[in-house]
Write an enzyme that holds these catalytic residues in place. Sequence first.
Site, PDB file in Angstrom:
ATOM      1  N   LYS A  42      -6.574   3.331 -41.687  1.00 16.68           N
ATOM      2  CA  LYS A  42      -6.800   2.366 -40.527  1.00 16.68           C
ATOM      3  C   LYS A  42      -7.863   1.212 -41.154  1.00 16.68           C
ATOM      4  O   LYS A  42      -8.279   1.399 -42.166  1.00 16.68           O
ATOM      5  CB  LYS A  42      -7.379   3.148 -39.327  1.00 16.68           C
ATOM      6  N   ARG A 142     -16.180  11.810 -27.050  1.00 19.74           N
ATOM      7  CA  ARG A 142     -15.669  10.619 -27.419  1.00 19.74           C
ATOM      8  C   ARG A 142     -14.184  10.529 -26.951  1.00 19.74           C
ATOM      9  O   ARG A 142     -13.722  10.683 -25.858  1.00 19.74           O
ATOM     10  CB  ARG A 142     -15.726  10.064 -29.051  1.00 19.74           C
ATOM     11  N   HIS A 174     -11.640  16.143 -33.110  1.00 17.71           N
ATOM     12  CA  HIS A 174     -12.478  15.445 -34.247  1.00 17.71           C
ATOM     13  C   HIS A 174     -13.976  16.182 -34.111  1.00 17.71           C
ATOM     14  O   HIS A 174     -14.487  16.143 -33.293  1.00 17.71           O
ATOM     15  CB  HIS A 174     -12.545  14.147 -34.039  1.00 17.71           C
ATOM     16  N   ARG A 230      -7.254  15.686 -42.319  1.00 18.71           N
ATOM     17  CA  ARG A 230      -7.171  14.215 -42.153  1.00 18.71           C
ATOM     18  C   ARG A 230      -8.319  13.868 -42.720  1.00 18.71           C
ATOM     19  O   ARG A 230      -9.503  13.927 -42.388  1.00 18.71           O
ATOM     20  CB  ARG A 230      -7.598  13.894 -40.796  1.00 18.71           C
ATOM     21  N   TYR A 276     -33.841 -18.419 -47.221  1.00 18.89           N
ATOM     22  CA  TYR A 276     -34.210 -18.753 -45.594  1.00 18.89           C
ATOM     23  C   TYR A 276     -35.571 -17.889 -45.446  1.00 18.89           C
ATOM     24  O   TYR A 276     -35.566 -16.653 -45.582  1.00 18.89           O
ATOM     25  CB  TYR A 276     -33.281 -18.345 -44.615  1.00 18.89           C
ATOM     26  N   CYS A 332     -27.535 -15.011 -47.450  1.00 19.49           N
ATOM     27  CA  CYS A 332     -27.011 -16.153 -46.364  1.00 19.49           C
ATOM     28  C   CYS A 332     -25.430 -15.636 -46.136  1.00 19.49           C
ATOM     29  O   CYS A 332     -24.790 -15.040 -46.467  1.00 19.49           O
ATOM     30  CB  CYS A 332     -27.185 -17.318 -47.076  1.00 19.49           C
ATOM     31  N   MET A 333     -25.076 -16.606 -45.151  1.00 22.24           N
ATOM     32  CA  MET A 333     -23.581 -16.765 -44.876  1.00 22.24           C
ATOM     33  C   MET A 333     -22.614 -16.484 -46.299  1.00 22.24           C
ATOM     34  O   MET A 333     -21.628 -15.559 -46.410  1.00 22.24           O
ATOM     35  CB  MET A 333     -23.140 -17.608 -44.124  1.00 22.24           C
ATOM     36  N   ASP A 334     -22.905 -17.516 -47.152  1.00 23.37           N
ATOM     37  CA  ASP A 334     -21.893 -17.232 -48.231  1.00 23.37           C
ATOM     38  C   ASP A 334     -22.628 -17.169 -49.598  1.00 23.37           C
ATOM     39  O   ASP A 334     -22.103 -17.326 -50.894  1.00 23.37           O
ATOM     40  CB  ASP A 334     -21.611 -18.890 -48.275  1.00 23.37           C
TER      41      ASP A 334
END
Length: 404
Positions: A42, A142, A174, A230, A276, A332-334
């Site tokens: 998955k 769950r 599970h 599993r 930052y 940072c983002m990138d």
Amino acid sequence: MSLPALDDGTPAQAVVDLDAISDNVRALRGHAPSSDLMAVVKADGYGHGMLPVARAALAGGARWLGVATAAEALALRAGLGATDARLLVWLLTPGAPFADLLRADVDVTAGAPWALDEIAVGARAAGQVARVHLKVDTGLSRGGVAMRDLPDVVRRAAALEASGELRVVGVFSHLACADEPGHPSIARQAAAFADALDAVASAGLRPEVRHLANSAATLTLPGLHHDVVRTGISVYGFSPGPLLGAPSDHGLRPAMTLRARLAGVKQVDAGEGVSYGHLYTTSQDTRLGLVPVGYGDGVPRQASGGSAGPGGPFAVGSGADRRVLRVAGRVCMDQLVLDLGPGARERAGDVVTLFGASDGVAHGAEVPNAQDWAEAVGTISYEIVTRLGARVPRTYLSRGVVEP
């Protein structure tokens, strides 16, 4: 594993060793020799690539493949084509495309009282008998049929089996704390699962397979192996938790290496704030390296390093010059920054490794692994590899050769 060179202009790359996937499956089968093995693929194969991982797992001896969603199951069946492997999908909601799943020869899960009748409708539409696994909640609280609802559910399942819409081929649950050896919930859930199997049998149902063991139970609890184990995170080469030791303790090796190319290296003075918020300030005249990956690529922002603690680990350099450095300042983002040190010889274009196929620096390796990153940011290795972003290309190796 000998890693391929990063192509010019590629800022980052994840290399997935498919032989490691196959070998991990073989090792796991050795831990549960009397059980079939389900490889859980998955979430795009935990970020490694669902179809390549599935093929490698089957080559290693997996007999089952498990996914969470209907879309994953249909894509997996379409991608694999004809195969003897059974496919199981377990996280379904009302209105799920049951008829399509049954036409694709996917086993479906009934994990709530509503599911059986919707599966029956799908079976009639598809013109075939549904293969159903009953999921029972034995204490995880769950997904799964609550134990108090199980008698009614198994009676309904028996009626639908008698009328020809479905066949109960599996029963599963599970575990909540299998990665914590000796946790009292393990014995309670094992007993509840035994009660659930008795209830299923009392209704006249005769499932083909029972499955309870996840990766942790596969490695440490042979009494819970039943007919199928599993295995998720262990397929990808990780110990299910730090309490269970290093991957190599179980014959496993991580399959993914994440690397990036330095976008720049520059000299800065002591006392300079970095990135930052200036969480990190240079303590001496030093050289900083810019790494072109960030939280947009899946690097956790919590891996920032500074006054609140050390950042995520990188392997920098090679041979006698190799060292493990921590992120300096805010992720940072990138992009992010490494403090390479005053005498650093790295240059723009040199490769640094976020994590690789090792037991990790916590166990004496020279290269971090995803568990080291998990410990740096307070999460689990599962999240580190699964969150890897789509703009990081995956390269696949088998027998040392790059897969087309």
